[in-house]
Structures are given as C-alpha cells and as structure tokens.
Write a protein that holds these residues in place. Sequence first.
Motif, mmCIF file in Angstrom:
data_model
loop_
_atom_site.group_PDB
_atom_site.id
_atom_site.type_symbol
_atom_site.label_atom_id
_atom_site.label_comp_id
_atom_site.label_asym_id
_atom_site.label_seq_id
_atom_site.Cartn_x
_atom_site.Cartn_y
_atom_site.Cartn_z
ATOM 1 N N PHE A 150 41.240 35.378 27.674
ATOM 2 C CA PHE A 150 41.465 34.607 28.977
ATOM 3 C C PHE A 150 42.758 34.309 29.343
ATOM 4 C CE2 PHE A 150 41.311 31.203 31.853
ATOM 5 C CZ PHE A 150 40.093 31.502 32.861
ATOM 6 N N HIS A 191 45.388 35.532 32.372
ATOM 7 C CA HIS A 191 45.845 34.488 33.262
ATOM 8 C C HIS A 191 47.483 34.787 32.991
ATOM 9 C CE1 HIS A 191 46.540 30.725 35.100
ATOM 10 N NE2 HIS A 191 47.894 30.725 34.363
ATOM 11 N N ASP A 216 38.435 38.019 33.122
ATOM 12 C CA ASP A 216 38.134 36.625 33.888
ATOM 13 C C ASP A 216 39.251 35.985 34.001
ATOM 14 O OD1 ASP A 216 35.179 37.201 33.938
ATOM 15 O OD2 ASP A 216 34.706 36.219 32.048
ATOM 16 N N GLY A 217 39.960 35.780 33.026
ATOM 17 C CA GLY A 217 41.357 35.024 33.260
ATOM 18 C C GLY A 217 42.051 35.566 34.218
ATOM 19 N N HIS A 259 41.223 37.599 36.897
ATOM 20 C CA HIS A 259 40.742 37.319 38.186
ATOM 21 C C HIS A 259 40.602 35.996 38.695
ATOM 22 C CE1 HIS A 259 39.472 41.516 39.114
ATOM 23 N NE2 HIS A 259 39.099 41.630 37.917
ATOM 24 N N ALA A 260 40.411 34.935 37.795
ATOM 25 C CA ALA A 260 40.399 33.646 38.151
ATOM 26 C C ALA A 260 41.744 33.308 39.067
ATOM 27 C CB ALA A 260 40.115 32.752 36.988
ATOM 28 N N ARG A 309 42.134 34.982 42.489
ATOM 29 C CA ARG A 309 41.222 34.032 43.412
ATOM 30 C C ARG A 309 42.250 32.841 43.739
ATOM 31 N NH1 ARG A 309 37.058 35.405 40.230
ATOM 32 N NH2 ARG A 309 37.253 33.429 39.018
ATOM 33 N N GLU A 310 42.630 32.061 42.880
ATOM 34 C CA GLU A 310 43.518 31.095 43.194
ATOM 35 C C GLU A 310 44.722 31.202 43.870
ATOM 36 O OE1 GLU A 310 46.050 27.836 40.201
ATOM 37 O OE2 GLU A 310 44.203 28.507 39.541
#
Length: 331
Positions: free
Chosen positions: A76, A80, A119-120, A122-123, A126-127
């Motif tokens: 993750f 990110h 997941d990391g 795409h998070a 979005r942010e």
Amino acid sequence: MPRSMPGAADNPNRDPGEFELIARYLVSRDEGKATGLVLGPGDDCALLSPSPGHQLAVSVDTSVVDVHFPAAAPAFAVGHRALAVALSDLAAMGARARWCIMALTIPRMDEAWVAAFSDGFHALCRESGVSLIGGDVTRGQLSVSVTVHGEVPPNRALRRSGGKAGDVLAVTGALGGGLGGLKAWQAGERDLEHELLKAYLLPRPRLAAGLVLRDLAHCAIDISDGLLADLGHICRASGVGAELDPARLPLAAGLETALGHAAAQRAALTGGDDYELLFSMPSSVVDTARQRLAAGGDTLTVIGRLKEAPGIAGVDAELVDGWQHFRGGAS
C-alpha cells in the motif's frame, strides 16, 4: 504490446496475465468522473483535452526497490509513495494535477501484493483528483514509473529560475522526516502510524500549497534531493546565492528525539525525500502566503533569503552537495 506474464488459458486457477492484471487493478476507478479524458484505457493511447487556455505540465518519476523504498515496505505504501513523489513535481510548478500513467515492473506474480499496491495508488489518486489513464505491467526488478500530467495557466507556472536577490526563502511543512523515517525503518520500526516512518513511506504532495504559491512566489522546487541540493538548483537557475539560518529549520516531529539535535539538523539540510516545497517570495507577501496556506492546512517557515553573491552561506560547505544518483548511498 507483448504479454510478459503468460498463463495457461484453460486453467481457471492460473495467475492473471498482464492484461487481466491491468484491468483488475491498474485502471482508473473513477473514469466516469474524469474530466478532460476523451479516450481512456483500452486503446493504444489515451486522448486528453486540457482545460481551454491552459498549458500541460508533465513529469515522470521512477521508484526502484532498495533505492527509493525498502523491499519489505508495505505494498500500500509503495503504491502511495510512487504517485506522491511524482505529484510533488506538479506541486512545485503550481500545476493542478489531472491525469497519470503508471508502469509497474514486478519480479513475479503476486496478486495480493498488486491489489494492496493498487489500493495505495488509487487512494492518493482520489485524494488528489487524479485519474489513472493508462500504463503497463512487465516482469523484472520491482520498480514503478509514474508520469503525471497537470495544467497551469500560461506564464503562471512556478519555475526555478524566478528567484530574485532580496527574496525571503521559505518552506512548507517540516524537514528531515524522510531520512528520519528511513533510519527508523532500518532500526526495525514497522508501524506506519510512527510519525517519521509515515513521513518516509507516505509523503504528502503539497498540491494545494503549490496552487496558493503560484500567485505569490517568484520560484519554487520540491525537496526531493535535500534542502541544500535543491536550493542549489534554484540558485543556479536564478543566478543568485542564498543565506540560510539553520536554527529556523522546521524539524519533523520526533526527529531530534530520534537522532539528536546535530544529526536532526543535518537530516533537514541534506536528507531529502521530504517532498515539501522550497520557494522564494518578496517579504511583503509572506503574511498573506502564510494565511492562505494555513487555510488549506499547510504551514510556512522562513529559513533565509536569496542574495546577489553566489554560494550558500550559513552552513558548512561540505554539506551542500546533497544526494545524487551514481555517487553512492541508497535511500
């Protein structure tokens, strides 16, 4: 595009191949909301339509295992971080982030790892308001290359070359956390809530700050190679020198406790991987900049000034080189 991870087509339990992996994890999760995207993943190219009257700002950043992140880092965090360090370049130019392309190289199929990595990634998409519009997956040493696209009105991008003698020098946020977090990892810390480790593995690109500074600062750069090295880039591009007051450096939370004062200050000056913004501006707009940044949750600390005489004063000359690839060391 050649398939680099083939599988047996008649085996329902086989690992997914390249195209399936991309379709499951590495395409935008908000494609329907992405503005300016004329044609997304699924063809040979994406088609983009920037906002009318804007210029594109484009940058690429590659993260390599055991150079930019540890091999055992959580997937993750790797996802990110790979996007964050690329977006930081857009922040430094005062560009609004729009789209990104990502190329992932992995040594073997590990779908659980790729899912967590995704997941990391795409998070933060979005942010940050960014859409993943294409990419590639191949086999090899673990690495991630991310190309980011942003947009900025003509003649309003922040550049390294705009600094003027007499400007104050300032930074967003706190410094030294990148190196402090690396040292914490090397000492066995694995809790991503640890402030220093979070600063290293989950840096925050200062996109909102870049938009604020676009109308106030004369020049800017993101602190990736170390404060002194990146200040050197500004000085060379702007044809100026600088004077720093190291006592005013905003140190990352817990850094002095972990390293001691002298080592903490050195980390802030040369450690790199902080992804804060270093910028210059007239002293007359500092209060305005501080207020506008605070509205978005960012801070401003004045740490020195630009001057006509070349060189960087106020610190030991041996510290000025900072990090450079191919000259030893690894982050």
